[in-house]
Design a protein around this motif. Structure first.
Motif, PDB file in Angstrom:
ATOM      1  N   GLN A  38      39.539  40.482  -5.582  1.00  0.00           N
ATOM      2  CA  GLN A  38      40.488  39.553  -6.214  1.00  0.00           C
ATOM      3  C   GLN A  38      39.778  38.475  -7.013  1.00  0.00           C
ATOM      4  O   GLN A  38      40.184  38.105  -8.099  1.00  0.00           O
ATOM      5  CB  GLN A  38      41.375  38.874  -5.154  1.00  0.00           C
ATOM      6  N   GLU A  39      38.674  38.002  -6.439  1.00  0.00           N
ATOM      7  CA  GLU A  39      37.909  36.963  -7.125  1.00  0.00           C
ATOM      8  C   GLU A  39      37.357  37.471  -8.446  1.00  0.00           C
ATOM      9  O   GLU A  39      37.324  36.772  -9.449  1.00  0.00           O
ATOM     10  CB  GLU A  39      36.713  36.574  -6.258  1.00  0.00           C
ATOM     11  N   LEU A  97      38.592  39.904 -10.267  1.00  0.00           N
ATOM     12  CA  LEU A  97      39.677  40.067 -11.242  1.00  0.00           C
ATOM     13  C   LEU A  97      40.076  38.722 -11.834  1.00  0.00           C
ATOM     14  O   LEU A  97      40.315  38.603 -13.038  1.00  0.00           O
ATOM     15  CB  LEU A  97      40.887  40.723 -10.567  1.00  0.00           C
ATOM     16  N   LYS A  98      40.115  37.710 -10.991  1.00  0.00           N
ATOM     17  CA  LYS A  98      40.516  36.380 -11.457  1.00  0.00           C
ATOM     18  C   LYS A  98      39.550  35.858 -12.507  1.00  0.00           C
ATOM     19  O   LYS A  98      39.957  35.286 -13.526  1.00  0.00           O
ATOM     20  CB  LYS A  98      40.556  35.412 -10.264  1.00  0.00           C
ATOM     21  N   GLU A  99      38.260  36.044 -12.252  1.00  0.00           N
ATOM     22  CA  GLU A  99      37.243  35.572 -13.194  1.00  0.00           C
ATOM     23  C   GLU A  99      37.393  36.284 -14.543  1.00  0.00           C
ATOM     24  O   GLU A  99      37.304  35.653 -15.595  1.00  0.00           O
ATOM     25  CB  GLU A  99      35.851  35.834 -12.614  1.00  0.00           C
ATOM     26  N   ALA A 116      40.116  37.638 -15.746  1.00  0.00           N
ATOM     27  CA  ALA A 116      41.355  37.192 -16.391  1.00  0.00           C
ATOM     28  C   ALA A 116      41.129  35.851 -17.079  1.00  0.00           C
ATOM     29  O   ALA A 116      41.609  35.602 -18.187  1.00  0.00           O
ATOM     30  CB  ALA A 116      42.466  37.089 -15.352  1.00  0.00           C
ATOM     31  N   LYS A 117      40.331  34.984 -16.397  1.00  0.00           N
ATOM     32  CA  LYS A 117      40.043  33.662 -16.950  1.00  0.00           C
ATOM     33  C   LYS A 117      39.341  33.771 -18.298  1.00  0.00           C
ATOM     34  O   LYS A 117      39.514  32.949 -19.180  1.00  0.00           O
ATOM     35  CB  LYS A 117      39.147  32.913 -15.962  1.00  0.00           C
ATOM     36  N   PRO A 177      45.449  44.021  -7.325  1.00  0.00           N
ATOM     37  CA  PRO A 177      46.093  42.769  -6.919  1.00  0.00           C
ATOM     38  C   PRO A 177      47.275  43.058  -6.000  1.00  0.00           C
ATOM     39  O   PRO A 177      48.028  43.999  -6.239  1.00  0.00           O
ATOM     40  CB  PRO A 177      46.558  42.177  -8.246  1.00  0.00           C
ATOM     41  N   ASP A 192      50.029  40.815 -10.512  1.00  0.00           N
ATOM     42  CA  ASP A 192      49.241  39.811 -11.217  1.00  0.00           C
ATOM     43  C   ASP A 192      49.496  39.988 -12.704  1.00  0.00           C
ATOM     44  O   ASP A 192      49.218  41.033 -13.264  1.00  0.00           O
ATOM     45  CB  ASP A 192      47.758  40.010 -10.879  1.00  0.00           C
TER      46      ASP A 192
END
Ligand code: TYD
Ligand code: MG
Length: 474
Positions: free
Chosen positions: A443-444, A446-448, A450-451, A465, A469
Motif C-alpha cells: 500500500q505504501e 502504491l501511495k508513493e 500515486a503521489k 488496494p 483507491d
C-alpha cells in the motif's frame, strides 16, 4: 631464539640415596631459527592454510587465498586472540533481567541522511566501516560530518593516510568549511595514530583509509590482509576502551566488496556502503550491518560543488526523463529501508550471436537468468537466441525480489518493441512456478507512486488496494 637446556641421565645406577642421580650436562644450545613460513590467507574470511587452494576450505570462496608470511608477533600480546579478547572485557555472569537496558547516546552528524543510515547519529565507542569506490565521496562526506560534530562540541580527529594535510585543507575550502577546529593528522603508522588518539582524546576519529595504515609489529605490507585485520582490531579495541567513536574508511575491490578480510565486517558495529554511479550526481549510502540501528536503510545524497547534500525526498530521482513512454522501460516501486522509491528498469533485447549474452547492471545476474527461464516456460516468451541487457537507472542496486515483475515487463516490452502505458508502475516477486507473490508494504508503494502521478499499476493480487483507491482505478 630459544635456549634449550638438555639434561641427560648419565648414571643409571642407584646412588646411595636410592634414587636415580640426575647429572647435569653442559647446557646444549639449540638455536631454533625463526624461518619465514609461508601461509595462504583467505581475503574473505581471514582463514589460513599451509597450501594454496583454489577454494577456501573455511568459507568456500573461490580464488581468495593470497600468499602471506606467517607472522611471529614479538610478544603474545599482539596475537589476534588477544585483540578480540579485549573487545569484550570480562564481566561477571548475571541474569538477563538484572542487566539494565540502557539506550545508547547518539550525536547527530548534522547530515540528516547519514544519521538515517547510522540509526540516529554517532554512538560513543561505536566503530563504523564505510566502503565505496574511489572518488565516490567518502572523504568528502566524512570531512563534512566531522566538521559538524566538532562544531557541536565533540573534539574530532581526522587521520589521513592517502592525502596530505594540505590536500585535506583544500577540500575543506572547496566545501566552504572555514575556521574548522578539526585536528588533522597525516599518518599511516598505527602506533603513532594510537598515541595521538591517547594524547588528544577525541570524541570522534576518522581513519582514511584503513588500507593505508600499518603496524610495526607485523612485517607484511600495508594493505595486506594481516595488516588490515590487525590495525582494525587495535583501533576497535581503542574505541571500546576509550569511548571514542571511530570511522574507518575502506576500499572496495573490483566486484564491489570491501577489500581485506571479511572479518573486518564482523569486528565493527556498523558497515556502510556507498553506491551510485560516479558519473551521475546521486549517491546512496546503504547500511548492511548496524548494531545500533536498522539495516537496509539508505541515505541519499547529491554531489554538488559544495560537497554532498542530503536528498530528503528521493523518490523520483532514479527515473529517466522521457517525454513519452519508450519500449523496454518499466518503473518499479522499491522499498529501501523505510522509504519507497521509484526506479526505472530498462531492458534491451537484441538478436544475439552463437552464445547470447545476459547482462545486468544493478540487478543480480542469476536472478535475471531465472526470470528469463520463467518467462519462457510460463509465458511462452522465448529469448533463448537473444542478447538481454537489463539496467537499473542511476547506478542504484536493487536486491529485493519485488523487482521481478518490472524486469519481466521491461524485457517483454523491449522484445515486442511496444512501450508500456504512460504513468505505469509494477512490482511483485515472481516464483519459479510462474506465480506472482506479494511484496511487503504494497500500500505504501502504491501511495508513493500515486503521489508522483503514476496512475496504472500491475501488482500482485494481495497488494491490491483494499478499498477502491481512486488513483489506481481502471
Ligand atoms: P572524495 O571524497 O575524494 O572520494 P573518496 O574519498 O571516496 O575517494 O570525492 C572526490 C570526488 O568528489 C571528486 O571526483 C570530486 C567530487 N567533489 C565534488 O563534486 N564536490 C565537492 O565539493 C568535493 C569536495 C568533491
Ligand atoms: Mg578519499
Amino acid at each position: 631464539m630459544q635456549q634449550i637446556q638438555v639434561i641427560s641421565i648419565r648414571n643409571q645406577g642407584k646412588t646411595s640415596a636410592g634414587s636415580y642421580q640426575l647429572m647435569s650436562h653442559k647446557p646444549l644450545t639449540i638455536t631454533a631459527m625463526a624461518k619465514d613460513k609461508t601461509l595462504y590467507t583467505c581475503n574473505d574470511c581471514g582463514a589460513t592454510t599451509p597450501r594454496w587452494l583454489g577454494k577456501c576450505p573455511s568459507c568456500g570462496a573461490w580464488n581468495s587465498l593470497v600468499e602471506t608470511v606467517a607472522e611471529t608477533p614479538a610478544s603474545g600480546k599482539n596475537r589476534m586472540g588477544a585483540a578480540f579478547a579485549a573487545l569484550a572485557p570480562s564481566s561477571e555472569v548475571r541474569p538477563l533481567a538484572a542487566i539494565e537496558a540502557v539506550d545508547v547516546a547518539r550525536t547527530p552528524t548534522g547530515q540528516g541522511e547519514l544519521d538515517r543510515v547510522l540509526g540516529g547519529g554517532i554512538v560513543e565507542g561505536g566503530v563504523v566501516l564505510i566502503g565505496g569506490d574511489p572518488g565516490i565521496g567518502k572523504s568528502t562526506l566524512l570531512l563534512q560530518a566531522v566538521d559538524a560534530l566538532q562544531r557541536s562540541g565533540l573534539p574530532a580527529l581526522y587521520v589521513t593516510g592517502e592525502e596530505s594535510g594540505a590536500q585535506v585543507a583544500l577540500r575543506a575550502r572547496r566545501l566552504g568549511i572555514t575556521g574548522s577546529q578539526v585536528s588533522v593528522l597525516a599518518e599511516i603508522q598505527l602506533e603513532k595514530i594510537i598515541a595521538t588518539l591517547a594524547a588528544q582524546q577525541p570524541a570522534v576519529a576518522v581513519i582514511d583509509s584503513i588500507q593505508t595504515v600499518y603496524s610495526d609489529q607485523l612485517t607484511s605490507a600495508p594493505g595486506s590482509v594481516a595488516q588490515v585485520r590487525e590495525c582494525a582490531a587495535h583501533l576497535t579495541r581503542w574505541a571500546k576502551s576509550s569511548g571514542c567513536a571511530i570511522v574507518l574508511v575502506g576500499h572496495v575491490t573490483k566486484d564491489g566488496q570491501l577489500a581485506g578480510p571479511r572479518v573486518l565486517e564482523h569486528m565493527v558495529d556498523t558497515v556502510l556502503y556507498f553506491e551510485g554511479d560516479t558519473h551521475s550526481s546521486f549517491r546512496l549510502i546503504r547500511a548492511i550491518k548496524n548494531r545500533f540501528g536498522a539495516v537496509n536503510e539508505i541515505g541519499v545524497f547529491a554531489m554538488t560543488e559544495r560537497g554532498l547534500k542530503g536528498v530528503s525526498n528521493p523518490s523520483a530521482i532514479f527515473l529517466s526523463q522521457h517525454a513519452q513512454p519508450v519500449p523496454g522501460s518499466c518503473v518499479l516501486v522499491t522499498l529501501e529501508g523505510t522509504r519507497p522509491m521509484l526506479v526505472e528498469i530498462q531492458a534491451l533485447v537484441d538478436s544475439g550471436g552463437v552464445s547470447p549474452r545476459r547482462l545486468s547492471v544493478g540487478l543480480e545476474r542469476d536472478r535475471l537468468a531465472m526470470l528469463l527461464a520463467v518467462l519462457h516456460q510460463h509465458a511462452g516468451v522465448a529469448t533463448g537466441d537473444q542478447d538481454v541487457f537489463v539496467n537499473a537507472v542511476g547506478g542504484v542496486r536493487i536486491s529485493e525480489p519485488a523487482a521481478d515483475l518490472a524486469v519481466m515487463l521491461a524485457i517483454t516490452s523491449s522484445l515486442r518493441g511496444k512501450a508500456l502505458p504512460k504513468g505505469f508502475i509494477a512490482f511483485g516477486e515472481v516464483g519459479l512456478a510462474g506465480e506472482v507473490r506479494p511484496a511487503p508494504r504494497g500500500q505504501e508503494r502504491l501511495k508513493e507512486a500515486a503521489k508522483l502521478g503514476f496512475s496504472v499499476a500491475v501488482v500482485p493480487k494481495a497488494n491490491a488496494p483494499k478499498k477502491a483507491d481512486k488513483a489506481f482505478e481502471g
